[in-house]
Design an enzyme around this catalytic site. Sequence first.
Site, short mmCIF file in Angstrom:
data_model
loop_
_atom_site.label_atom_id
_atom_site.label_comp_id
_atom_site.label_asym_id
_atom_site.label_seq_id
_atom_site.Cartn_x
_atom_site.Cartn_y
_atom_site.Cartn_z
N GLU A 38 0.74 -1.20 0.05
CA GLU A 38 0.08 -0.13 -0.01
C GLU A 38 0.74 1.47 0.07
O GLU A 38 0.56 2.12 -0.48
CB GLU A 38 -0.90 0.01 1.23
N TYR A 119 -6.75 5.76 4.84
CA TYR A 119 -7.07 4.91 3.78
C TYR A 119 -6.18 3.67 3.98
O TYR A 119 -6.77 2.63 4.11
CB TYR A 119 -6.72 5.48 2.43
N ASP A 137 -10.24 4.59 -1.64
CA ASP A 137 -9.36 5.11 -2.29
C ASP A 137 -10.22 5.89 -3.68
O ASP A 137 -11.35 5.92 -3.76
CB ASP A 137 -8.20 4.00 -2.79
#
Length: 350
Positions: A38, A119, A137
């Site tokens: 990520e 997020y 996202d």
Amino acid sequence: MIPSASALLDWYERHRRDLPWRAPPGGRTPPYHVWLSEIMLQQTTVVTVKPYYSRFLSRYPTIEALAKAPQEDVLAAWAGLGYYTRARNLHACAQQIAALGAFPSTVPALRALPGIGDYTARAIAAIAFGVPVVPVDGNVERVTSRLFAIDTPLPAARRLLAQQAAILNTEPAAQANASDFAQALFDLGATICTPRAPTCILCPWQPHCSAYAQGIAEKLPVKAPRGAKPQKYGACFVLRDRHGAVWLRRRPEKGLLAGMTELPGTNWRLEAWSEQEALSHAPAQAEWREVGFVTHVFTHLTLQLTVYDAQISEFRSHPLGEGFSCSAQALEAQALPSVMRKCLALAGLS
Ligand code: SF4
């Protein structure tokens, strides 16, 4: 209507992307791998990240190995991915997690770590730990705006989109398969519900999609033009007494909406208010309930006001500061600007 979680999960089982950091459906990727992928994927494409991810993992196979490495070595392993603050945060974060002895598993604990925003915290919690939260996202924002045909321009729509995205996983199938569900949402946005020319014909959620039904999928999400008006945030409070009267105040004689009547509230600023901060400006101690928010476009700014309401028995028995009581019937005659009328309507007073 909430689209079927099972339909999305079935689609994911057959059509998911094969990514090096991804476990097969029903499995769980270790948190170190979710986190690393990520962070690498921020501002970078999947194609670019794949070889870096594999090299980085063979150099630092565990979070402890990463924590112990000298920072210069970590930066060297990162070289080429850009945005080196991410690599420094990654290293600092690894050291904190190694000191903790385990990867945190809740969204608040993850958010407290360096370089992990809302997020990323949600992505790690959902994918690695199966916590039933929806990471929002750009892909998920796009899918959500189309499913519910939300045409409020971004970035003002961001909060509304997050609220709507949060209801996507309320079905038991989504709750029980939070990891797959989050990744299925990403894949739907990345491969089917694409920014241009979405392949609605193949979409498992087409029967529930408002934008598809209205033929406006490609027009959403709406983005505010560059150089658009600044977005400001505030909160206001609808305080009623037991007779239904509302507490109001007068705006200053200078500035925006000078001299008009308003609901008591915070000032309006560029940064969003947390609930705790906002409630510290409430006119009285009461059981405040968030009823939603109102977006209003002025000539030079867009304002988003979170509306809270509460009831107390008597205004007289509370130190309410500047202001005055107005019966529900007399509201119509007040010099209330339309943004305040929208807030009152949201609280059931129109
Ligand atoms: Fe996106 Fe089309 Fe699916 Fe709607 S039907 S969610 S617009 S791909």
